[in-house]
Every structure is written in structure tokens, then in C-alpha cells.
Design an enzyme around this catalytic site. Structure first.
Site, PDB file in Angstrom:
ATOM      1  N   ASP A 155     -10.499   2.805   5.129  1.00  0.00           N
ATOM      2  CA  ASP A 155     -10.833   1.389   4.926  1.00  0.00           C
ATOM      3  C   ASP A 155     -12.346   1.178   4.849  1.00  0.00           C
ATOM      4  O   ASP A 155     -12.804   0.132   4.387  1.00  0.00           O
ATOM      5  CB  ASP A 155     -10.309   0.559   6.122  1.00  0.00           C
ATOM      6  CG  ASP A 155      -9.192  -0.377   5.714  1.00  0.00           C
ATOM      7  OD1 ASP A 155      -9.056  -0.640   4.503  1.00  0.00           O
ATOM      8  OD2 ASP A 155      -8.474  -0.855   6.604  1.00  0.00           O
ATOM      9  N   GLN A 194      -4.157  -1.868  10.227  1.00  0.00           N
ATOM     10  CA  GLN A 194      -3.963  -3.121   9.500  1.00  0.00           C
ATOM     11  C   GLN A 194      -4.419  -4.314  10.344  1.00  0.00           C
ATOM     12  O   GLN A 194      -3.875  -4.568  11.418  1.00  0.00           O
ATOM     13  CB  GLN A 194      -2.484  -3.278   9.098  1.00  0.00           C
ATOM     14  CG  GLN A 194      -2.214  -4.517   8.266  1.00  0.00           C
ATOM     15  CD  GLN A 194      -2.946  -4.538   6.921  1.00  0.00           C
ATOM     16  OE1 GLN A 194      -2.916  -3.562   6.182  1.00  0.00           O
ATOM     17  NE2 GLN A 194      -3.607  -5.635   6.612  1.00  0.00           N
ATOM     18  N   LYS A 236       0.844  -1.205   0.000  1.00  0.00           N
ATOM     19  CA  LYS A 236       0.000   0.000   0.000  1.00  0.00           C
ATOM     20  C   LYS A 236       0.870   1.244   0.000  1.00  0.00           C
ATOM     21  O   LYS A 236       0.610   2.216  -0.718  1.00  0.00           O
ATOM     22  CB  LYS A 236      -0.924  -0.011   1.228  1.00  0.00           C
ATOM     23  CG  LYS A 236      -2.017  -1.068   1.142  1.00  0.00           C
ATOM     24  CD  LYS A 236      -2.691  -1.285   2.491  1.00  0.00           C
ATOM     25  CE  LYS A 236      -3.600  -2.509   2.449  1.00  0.00           C
ATOM     26  NZ  LYS A 236      -4.095  -2.895   3.777  1.00  0.00           N
TER      27      LYS A 236
END
Ligand code: NDP
Length: 291
Positions: free
Chosen positions: A116, A93, A49
């Protein structure tokens, strides 16, 4: 023989568009990743990412916390990022050491920085079909892949195999929306569903997100259907240097003979997830800039 939906190429076009929008921003959009522990898959995902973000001009940094971090310290870290006006997007994460910690961390992220799209506020906005929130990245990427087929799915049958909060449920809700790309009738199947084949065979759009290698076979597919394979599974392969290869939930070689459109694994949904994360980061920046 199905047309292959080239997720890699579609994602590159989206990233190029984001890059040119980023170039005209007053400052680079900024995303901060929070990683707990050294889970090897998490290390790879965060690095991927960051690499793509850097390529398109998005600024990133990663906060590393030890595996034995106290939940309160993690939440404090997120609080500080929420308050930092130079930070547009925050990504926690997964997986975190415990499910409780993960739920608390996702809930702590400022919904306007939730790139997200996992915060319950944003999932609520998705249910309301509001454009003010963030869609979770994998479902958003799947929608782009479906749109790329230019098929009118109004009134057609979508069958989603899987009901997780990050893929199955939100992608089903997106295909239920009163929007031109969607307007489908949606069926969800899961591990307790009986006779999944029966539902799959009626699907005009089949989205497989179970994490079951090559479980969806050609006899389960309606001729001409759009088949989106979300699964990422490792199976052993003595011919590969690594001793394994990555396959989806769909038996690609045989299903492509029956389907109308199909996504490959790798190179289908995977690259779209990261592209949508970048899109959400730009969106977060634009919304903060206009507040
Ligand atoms: P989860 O494990 O959270 O959910 C899997 C879902 O599939 C559950 O709802 C489960 O049912 C259902 N399921 C499992 N086995 C069966 C079965 N035999 N028949 C029917 N349903 C079944 O996984 P995720 O949603 O997070 O991910 C799904 C897959 O997608 C994984 O392979 C993952 O690696 C991949 N993935 C890929 C991404 C990408 O970017 N390409 C991003 C995210 C995930 P139940 O609820 O009853 O347990």
C-alpha cells in the site's frame, strides 16, 4: 472540449502487462489482506482487489479479525505475516476501529512488504526520490494517468486540493520530483486554505482529492488544464435504482468544456489504484526473489 483520460482502459493494459510478468515468475506472487470487522465498503474493496489479483495470477488470502480485536493481537498477526517468507505483500484494509490502531498496524508492516506504500519508511523514500520503496497506490496511479497525456509539465503549476497522507501529500511530492514526468511547481490547498479558486485557476495540472461532490466548477479551471478527479462521493439520485450515484469532486460535464484533459468518475483514478496495488505486489515479489 477535453480529451477524456480513460483510466479503466489504461489500467487494463497495465494489468495485462503484470499478468504476463507474473506468468514467468517461479511461483505466484502472494498478497495477504487483513480486514477488521465488517465495514461494508472494506468488504467490497477487499473482494475487488482479490478478484483482480486472481485474474492476473497473483495469489491472495484474507485474514478476518473481529471489530473488537485487541490491538496486540492485530500486531501479532502482522508480525507473523512479516516473518512468513511465502508472503510478498501485506495490506491492512483501512479504516480500522481506531486511528491509534491503524497507525500502529501500518507501522508494524515490514516496509519491504508494504504494497500500500503507507509505511513512514516508504513515504520517507518517496521524499528522497528513491526508487527502493513503494509509492502509495492512488498517487502512483495518478502519475500514470498524467503520463498518458504525453504533456511536458516541466516548470508548470500543479495544484493539489487535499493534503491527506494517502493521496494529497504524496501525489504533490511526486509531481515535485526531479523526474521527467514531474518537475512541476506544487501548491497544496486544504480545508483551511483561503480562496481556493485563485490557486485552481492558475493550475496547469489540477488534482482534486477533497471528498467534496462536484465542488470544482468550470469557472475555477484554466483553459487547457489537466484535471485529475480523485473524489468518490455518493449523491442522492431518484432516477437511479440504488437511489444514489457516484460523482467526483469535479463538475465533470461543465469542466470538460474548459479543460484540456479530464478523468471521469467512475472509470478514472479508481481502477488505477487497484492496478498499482498489483504492480507493487509484483515488485515486492521480485525484490524478495532477488535478496
Ligand atoms: P481525506 O478526508 O483524508 O482528505 C481530504 C482532504 O481534502 C483534506 O486534506 C481536507 O483538508 C481537504 N478538504 C476537505 N474539504 C475541503 C474543501 N472544501 N476545500 C479544500 N480542501 C478540502 O480524504 P482522502 O485523501 O482519503 O480522499 C479524498 C477523496 O478521494 C475522497 O473522496 C475519497 O473517497 C477519494 N479517494 C479515491 C480513491 C480512488 O482510488 N479513486 C482512493 C482514495 C481516496 P484538511 O486536511 O484541512 O482536513
Amino acid at each position: 472540449m477535453a480529451s477524456i483520460i480513460e483510466g479503466k482502459a489504461i489500467s487494463q493494459k497495465i494489468l495485462a502487462d503484470i499478468k504476463s510478468s507474473v506468468a514467468s515468475c517461479a511461483r505466484p506472487p502472494c498478497a495477504v489482506f487483513v480486514r477488521v470487522g465488517e465495514d461494508p465498503a472494506s468488504v467490497i474493496y477487499v473482494n475487488q482487489k482479490q478478484k483482480i489479483a486472481t485474474e492476473i495470477g497473483i495469489k491472495t488470502s484474507t485474514i478476518l479479525l473481529p471489530q473488537n480485536v485487541e490491538c496486540e493481537m492485530l500486531l501479532d498477526t502482522i508480525r507473523q505475516l512479516n516473518e512468513d517468507t511465502t508472503v510478498d505483500g501485506i495490506l491492512i484494509q483501512a479504516p480500522l476501529p481506531t486511528l491509534e490502531m491503524q497507525e500502529a498496524a501500518f507501522a508494524m508492516v515490514d516496509p519491504t512488504k508494504d504494497i500500500d506504500g503507507f509505511h513512514s519508511y516508504n513515504l520517507g523514500l518517496l521524499c528522497q526520490e528513491s526508487d527502493r520503496g513503494f509509492w502509495p497506490c492512488t498517487p502512483a496511479g495518478i502519475v500514470e494517468l498524467i503520463r498518458s497525456t504525453n504533456m511536458d509539465l516541466t516548470g508548470k503549476h500543479t495544484v493539489v486540493l487535499g493534503r491527506s497522507l494517502i493521496v494529497g501529500k504524496p501525489v504533490g511530492l511526486l509531481m515535485l520530483q526531479k523526474k521527467e514526468f514531474a518537475n512541476t511547481t506544487v501548491t497544496f490547498c486544504h480545508s483551511r486554505s483561503k480562496n481556493i479558486s485563485h490557486y485552481a485557476q492558475d493550475a496547469d495540472l489540477l488534482i482534486a482529492a477533497m471528498g467534496q461532490p462536484q465542488a470544482i466548477t468550470a469557472d475555477m479551471i484554466k483553459p487547457g488544464a489537466i484535471v485529475i478527479d480523485v473524489g468518490i462521493n455518493r449523491i442522492s439520485d431518484n432516477n437511479s435504482e440504488k437511489g444514489y450515484r457516484v460523482v467526483g469532486d469535479v463538475d465533470f460535464e461543465n469542466v470538460k468544456e474548459v479543460a484540456g484533459f479530464i478523468t471521469p468518475v467512475p472509470g478514472g483514478v479508481g481502477p488505477m489504484t487497484i492496478a498499482m496495488l498489483m504492480k507493487n505486489t509484483l515488485l515486492a515479489y521480485q525484490r524478495h526473489a532477488h535478496r
